[in-house]
Design a protein around this motif. Sequence first.
Motif: not given
Length: 249
Positions: A64-69, A232-233, A114-117, A122-124
């Motif tokens: 599991x890892x933080x969402x970065x969608x 917000x993100x 949306x900001x959280x997801x 967290x994007x590589x």
Amino acid sequence: MEQAVGRLVAECIERSGLSARQVAARAGVSASTVHRIVNGVVSPSVDTLDNITTACGVGLAMSASPLAAPAAAAGARAILDPLYPAEVDPDVERWAGRLDAWADGDPVQIIEEAARASGLLDRPDAVLLAGEATIGRLASVGDASGGRWALSGAAGLDLPSFDEAVPRISVLWCEDPSAVQASLAGGTLRPASAAHRSTVVVAAAEPDLFLGAFERDQVVYAAPIQIAIDAISVGGDAADRAREEIRTW
């Protein structure tokens, strides 16, 4: 999601040296099920996926890892932005459905979710830079990259003049982050030691992120909803100001 799982299964089958039909028989599922998984038509259960990968001689590990969608932000814009196309990618459509359900149709909450997801930090490919620079400097680097670009986050909330300092935390979306990073690194901007110390986040943009972008004083900005999502993100003062802003919409 289905496409990613399909690619994974296809790779496992190819490496196994078995045919898809042989893998299906070993896994205890039908050949048509394997075919539909490989082609991204269905999303298998964890048990089914484990049986298929085991049949291929591959162990299945989950984490599991933080969402970065990126599709989460696009899903919010598909709901709220009248400029967004009616026909969207299936992944964006799925995210739009999730956000609408989670937020019970509340526009402010849709943007929060949306900001959280979207998980920009967290994007590589996200590059965090600290220090000082002017808005004009970011615009010049964006232009020099040869691709599309747009400012967002705190810069989009404030809309500073060309010669003003970049407010924290701003986002520079671009098609080629490596080219932009090479131009910005050094001088007054340097790699940030932590997210909260960042001045600018440079990240790769999906093509539809530039929909609704606008220009002011030779600077390109992302669409207002994208600006709010990004502010917000990344958190901090910009996030609080974005929340105040969207409540007035």
